[in-house]
Write a protein that holds these residues in place. Structure first.
Motif, PDB file in Angstrom:
ATOM      1  N   ALA A 226       0.614  -1.128  -0.180  1.00 52.73           N
ATOM      2  CA  ALA A 226       0.268  -0.353  -0.133  1.00 52.73           C
ATOM      3  C   ALA A 226       0.395   1.332   0.067  1.00 52.73           C
ATOM      4  O   ALA A 226       1.478   1.386   0.665  1.00 52.73           O
ATOM      5  CB  ALA A 226      -0.549  -0.095   1.206  1.00 52.73           C
ATOM      6  N   THR A 227       0.327   2.380  -0.396  1.00 53.22           N
ATOM      7  CA  THR A 227       0.777   3.749  -0.811  1.00 53.22           C
ATOM      8  C   THR A 227       1.584   4.860   0.545  1.00 53.22           C
ATOM      9  O   THR A 227       2.794   4.806   1.021  1.00 53.22           O
ATOM     10  CB  THR A 227       0.145   4.509  -1.784  1.00 53.22           C
ATOM     11  N   HIS A 228       0.558   3.761   1.844  1.00 59.33           N
ATOM     12  CA  HIS A 228       0.956   5.475   3.495  1.00 59.33           C
ATOM     13  C   HIS A 228       1.950   4.330   3.825  1.00 59.33           C
ATOM     14  O   HIS A 228       2.720   4.957   4.428  1.00 59.33           O
ATOM     15  CB  HIS A 228      -0.109   4.797   3.535  1.00 59.33           C
ATOM     16  N   LEU A 229       2.032   2.869   3.649  1.00 62.86           N
ATOM     17  CA  LEU A 229       3.760   2.205   4.465  1.00 62.86           C
ATOM     18  C   LEU A 229       4.761   2.860   3.317  1.00 62.86           C
ATOM     19  O   LEU A 229       6.016   2.784   3.903  1.00 62.86           O
ATOM     20  CB  LEU A 229       3.452   0.387   3.775  1.00 62.86           C
ATOM     21  N   ALA A 230       5.020   3.232   2.151  1.00 59.71           N
ATOM     22  CA  ALA A 230       6.060   3.304   1.257  1.00 59.71           C
ATOM     23  C   ALA A 230       6.045   5.216   1.822  1.00 59.71           C
ATOM     24  O   ALA A 230       7.359   5.250   2.230  1.00 59.71           O
ATOM     25  CB  ALA A 230       5.795   3.106  -0.078  1.00 59.71           C
ATOM     26  N   GLU A 231       5.189   6.027   1.330  1.00 59.25           N
ATOM     27  CA  GLU A 231       4.807   7.153   2.304  1.00 59.25           C
ATOM     28  C   GLU A 231       5.888   7.679   3.588  1.00 59.25           C
ATOM     29  O   GLU A 231       6.895   8.028   4.035  1.00 59.25           O
ATOM     30  CB  GLU A 231       3.838   8.244   1.761  1.00 59.25           C
ATOM     31  N   ALA A 232       5.382   6.447   4.385  1.00 58.39           N
ATOM     32  CA  ALA A 232       5.805   6.188   6.038  1.00 58.39           C
ATOM     33  C   ALA A 232       6.527   6.367   6.156  1.00 58.39           C
ATOM     34  O   ALA A 232       8.099   6.963   6.719  1.00 58.39           O
ATOM     35  CB  ALA A 232       5.087   4.756   6.717  1.00 58.39           C
ATOM     36  N   ALA A 233       8.132   5.279   5.055  1.00 58.14           N
ATOM     37  CA  ALA A 233       9.308   4.687   5.113  1.00 58.14           C
ATOM     38  C   ALA A 233      10.046   5.574   4.731  1.00 58.14           C
ATOM     39  O   ALA A 233      11.448   5.835   4.835  1.00 58.14           O
ATOM     40  CB  ALA A 233       9.275   3.549   4.548  1.00 58.14           C
ATOM     41  N   ALA A 234       9.626   6.249   3.645  1.00 59.04           N
ATOM     42  CA  ALA A 234      10.528   7.017   2.881  1.00 59.04           C
ATOM     43  C   ALA A 234      10.107   8.595   3.641  1.00 59.04           C
ATOM     44  O   ALA A 234      12.357   9.767   3.215  1.00 59.04           O
ATOM     45  CB  ALA A 234       9.621   7.860   1.897  1.00 59.04           C
ATOM     46  N   ALA A 235       9.719   8.422   4.886  1.00 57.19           N
ATOM     47  CA  ALA A 235      10.512   9.478   6.102  1.00 57.19           C
ATOM     48  C   ALA A 235      12.121   9.783   6.617  1.00 57.19           C
ATOM     49  O   ALA A 235      12.862  10.392   6.965  1.00 57.19           O
ATOM     50  CB  ALA A 235       9.441   9.645   7.207  1.00 57.19           C
ATOM     51  N   VAL A 236      12.311   8.255   6.797  1.00 58.07           N
ATOM     52  CA  VAL A 236      13.817   7.316   7.136  1.00 58.07           C
ATOM     53  C   VAL A 236      15.058   8.461   6.217  1.00 58.07           C
ATOM     54  O   VAL A 236      14.998   8.350   4.893  1.00 58.07           O
ATOM     55  CB  VAL A 236      13.603   6.363   7.360  1.00 58.07           C
ATOM     56  N   PRO A 237      15.436   9.237   6.451  1.00 60.11           N
ATOM     57  CA  PRO A 237      16.826  10.137   6.563  1.00 60.11           C
ATOM     58  C   PRO A 237      17.367   8.828   5.506  1.00 60.11           C
ATOM     59  O   PRO A 237      18.097   7.881   5.314  1.00 60.11           O
ATOM     60  CB  PRO A 237      17.940  10.758   7.414  1.00 60.11           C
ATOM     61  N   GLY A 238      17.974   9.722   4.203  1.00 61.49           N
ATOM     62  CA  GLY A 238      18.645   8.699   2.622  1.00 61.49           C
ATOM     63  C   GLY A 238      17.770   8.362   1.920  1.00 61.49           C
ATOM     64  O   GLY A 238      17.669   6.900   1.120  1.00 61.49           O
ATOM     65  N   VAL A 239      16.642   7.196   2.518  1.00 66.24           N
ATOM     66  CA  VAL A 239      15.446   6.214   1.621  1.00 66.24           C
ATOM     67  C   VAL A 239      14.705   7.671   1.425  1.00 66.24           C
ATOM     68  O   VAL A 239      14.073   8.434   1.592  1.00 66.24           O
ATOM     69  CB  VAL A 239      14.556   5.952   2.657  1.00 66.24           C
ATOM     70  N   GLU A 240      14.524   6.728  -0.951  1.00 69.02           N
ATOM     71  CA  GLU A 240      13.475   8.375  -1.233  1.00 69.02           C
ATOM     72  C   GLU A 240      12.404   6.744  -1.975  1.00 69.02           C
ATOM     73  O   GLU A 240      12.739   5.421  -1.719  1.00 69.02           O
ATOM     74  CB  GLU A 240      14.062   7.973  -2.689  1.00 69.02           C
ATOM     75  N   GLN A 241      10.875   7.736  -2.346  1.00 69.71           N
ATOM     76  CA  GLN A 241      10.151   6.705  -2.745  1.00 69.71           C
ATOM     77  C   GLN A 241      10.288   6.675  -4.333  1.00 69.71           C
ATOM     78  O   GLN A 241      10.352   7.508  -5.095  1.00 69.71           O
ATOM     79  CB  GLN A 241       8.806   6.752  -2.720  1.00 69.71           C
ATOM     80  N   THR A 242      10.115   4.858  -4.531  1.00 71.47           N
ATOM     81  CA  THR A 242      10.699   5.029  -5.813  1.00 71.47           C
ATOM     82  C   THR A 242       9.794   4.856  -6.787  1.00 71.47           C
ATOM     83  O   THR A 242       9.700   4.829  -7.987  1.00 71.47           O
ATOM     84  CB  THR A 242      11.774   4.309  -6.830  1.00 71.47           C
ATOM     85  N   GLY A 243       8.013   5.143  -5.931  1.00 72.08           N
ATOM     86  CA  GLY A 243       7.105   4.552  -7.043  1.00 72.08           C
ATOM     87  C   GLY A 243       6.663   4.742  -5.958  1.00 72.08           C
ATOM     88  O   GLY A 243       6.139   4.673  -4.837  1.00 72.08           O
ATOM     89  N   PRO A 244       4.435   4.276  -6.036  1.00 71.32           N
ATOM     90  CA  PRO A 244       3.857   4.394  -5.592  1.00 71.32           C
ATOM     91  C   PRO A 244       3.802   3.602  -4.266  1.00 71.32           C
ATOM     92  O   PRO A 244       3.700   4.027  -3.223  1.00 71.32           O
ATOM     93  CB  PRO A 244       2.782   3.888  -6.300  1.00 71.32           C
ATOM     94  N   CYS A 245       3.975   2.658  -4.411  1.00 71.00           N
ATOM     95  CA  CYS A 245       4.289   1.430  -3.130  1.00 71.00           C
ATOM     96  C   CYS A 245       5.505   1.002  -2.770  1.00 71.00           C
ATOM     97  O   CYS A 245       6.079  -0.199  -2.281  1.00 71.00           O
ATOM     98  CB  CYS A 245       3.459   0.307  -3.336  1.00 71.00           C
ATOM     99  N   SER A 246       6.451   1.698  -3.219  1.00 70.38           N
ATOM    100  CA  SER A 246       8.091   1.817  -3.246  1.00 70.38           C
ATOM    101  C   SER A 246       9.186   1.911  -2.794  1.00 70.38           C
ATOM    102  O   SER A 246       9.171   3.453  -2.936  1.00 70.38           O
ATOM    103  CB  SER A 246       8.897   0.911  -4.743  1.00 70.38           C
ATOM    104  N   ILE A 247       9.871   1.889  -2.061  1.00 71.10           N
ATOM    105  CA  ILE A 247      11.404   2.570  -1.683  1.00 71.10           C
ATOM    106  C   ILE A 247      12.994   1.901  -1.992  1.00 71.10           C
ATOM    107  O   ILE A 247      12.582   0.530  -2.078  1.00 71.10           O
ATOM    108  CB  ILE A 247      10.915   2.892  -0.285  1.00 71.10           C
ATOM    109  N   ALA A 248      13.508   2.736  -1.605  1.00 70.09           N
ATOM    110  CA  ALA A 248      15.438   2.167  -2.045  1.00 70.09           C
ATOM    111  C   ALA A 248      16.210   3.873  -1.858  1.00 70.09           C
ATOM    112  O   ALA A 248      15.827   4.899  -0.622  1.00 70.09           O
ATOM    113  CB  ALA A 248      15.499   2.506  -3.591  1.00 70.09           C
ATOM    114  N   TYR A 249      17.076   2.455  -1.191  1.00 72.71           N
ATOM    115  CA  TYR A 249      18.354   3.452  -0.219  1.00 72.71           C
ATOM    116  C   TYR A 249      19.489   2.868  -0.863  1.00 72.71           C
ATOM    117  O   TYR A 249      19.599   1.944  -1.007  1.00 72.71           O
ATOM    118  CB  TYR A 249      18.087   3.207   0.968  1.00 72.71           C
ATOM    119  N   THR A 250      20.251   3.707  -0.128  1.00 73.13           N
ATOM    120  CA  THR A 250      22.160   2.740  -1.116  1.00 73.13           C
ATOM    121  C   THR A 250      22.148   3.302   0.784  1.00 73.13           C
ATOM    122  O   THR A 250      22.858   4.494   0.673  1.00 73.13           O
ATOM    123  CB  THR A 250      22.519   3.580  -1.949  1.00 73.13           C
ATOM    124  N   SER A 251      23.915   1.814   0.790  1.00 78.72           N
ATOM    125  CA  SER A 251      24.115   2.345   1.798  1.00 78.72           C
ATOM    126  C   SER A 251      25.529   1.468   1.765  1.00 78.72           C
ATOM    127  O   SER A 251      25.871   1.235   1.023  1.00 78.72           O
ATOM    128  CB  SER A 251      24.293   1.317   3.374  1.00 78.72           C
TER     129      SER A 251
END
Length: 277
Positions: A226-251
């Motif tokens: 669901a979209t709101h889960l990706a939106e919530a996780a994208a609030a973490v510094p360094g994390v980007e929302q890459t699609g309606p329900c997707s996130i990504a980050y690099t470490s």
């Protein structure tokens, strides 16, 4: 020889149903005894194989599942939450690691398949490859130069381990029929299998080189339902929302990537509503 056992529950003997792994339910109270039995079989085999110290990291959910009063007295138990290295705490002082009671990942076939979140997380990739907790944790182990020598769980978990821990022995305690059904070995038989494979696994430590860490950076991609889960996780510094329900980050390191993953899933889990996830 110092060994760390990372003990999860979904892949333990007899476990097939959500209530089996939900703390506080009668089914969980019964199955935690079988989980402890798997751990004891592993501990017995490791000491027979030459281990001098075995630390058991209770790595499932609240991380207070194993019955210390029934634990093999030669082992020590790391119990409770908020460990610096999570499921892998203790690997920093180990010569070998065992993944006991592990399972396949979200979106994959397997008994109680999931990745951290029981529901909500539908896909997980590391550097473009489908991933699960085993792959992520094996990368952390390699970062500390520690080989994964044994993996236990269902047959599909053991098969998957060949991709991220190719030098490890496996012990399949059940054959997946569906996400909530399996053909299970009785505890006496699964215990004997785990004990044997644990004893044999330490022979492989001296015969293989310590694993080299996979060079970073690490790209972690996560899909939610669901979209709101990706939106919530994208609030973490360094994390980007890459699609309606997707996130990504690099470490830069596997440990940093795993810690960020834990934060993202914790935030996403908190954003889920009880009746409208």
């Amino acid at each position: 020889m110092r060994v760390m056992i990372s003990a999860d529950m979904e892949g333990a003997t007899g476990v097939t149903w959500p209530e089996d792994v939900e703390p506080g339910t009668p089914a969980w109270d019964r199955m935690r005894r079988l989980m402890t039995g798997d751990v004891n079989a592993c501990v017995e085999g490791l000491f027979a194989g030459g281990a001098t110290h075995v630390l058991v990291n209770d790595a499932h959910y609240t991380q207070r599942n194993l019955l210390i009063e029934d634990l093999d007295e030669r082992a020590t138990l790391l119990t409770g939450r908020h460990k610096p290295l999570g499921m892998m705490h203790g690997v920093q002082d180990a010569d070998a690691a065992v993944f006991l009671g592990y399972h396949t990942g979200a979106g994959q076939s397997g008994v109680l398949a999931h990745t951290y979140l029981g529901v909500g997380l539908t896909g997980f990739r590391i550097n473009g490859q489908d991933a699960d907790e085993g792959r992520m944790n094996s990368l952390m182990a390699a970062e500390y130069g520690v080989p994964v020598v044994l993996v236990t769980g269902d047959d599909l978990t053991c098969a998957a381990a060949g991709k991220w821990a190719p030098g490890a022995l496996t012990a399949s305690v059940k054959e997946c029929v569906s996400r909530y059904a399996a053909v299970c070995l009785p505890p006496a038989r699964s215990g004997a299998l785990i004990r044997l494979q644990a004893e044999l696994s330490l022979d492989r430590v001296s015969s293989q080189q310590r694993p080299e860490p996979v060079p970073g950076p690490y790209l972690f991609e996560v899909d939610f339902h669901a979209t709101h889960l990706a939106e919530a996780a994208a609030a973490v510094p360094g994390v980007e929302q890459t699609g309606p329900c997707s996130i990504a980050y690099t470490s830069v390191t596997a440990t940093e990537a795993a810690r960020t993953f834990k934060v993202c899933t914790t935030v996403a889990g908190a954003a889920a509503e009880d009746h409208f996830e």
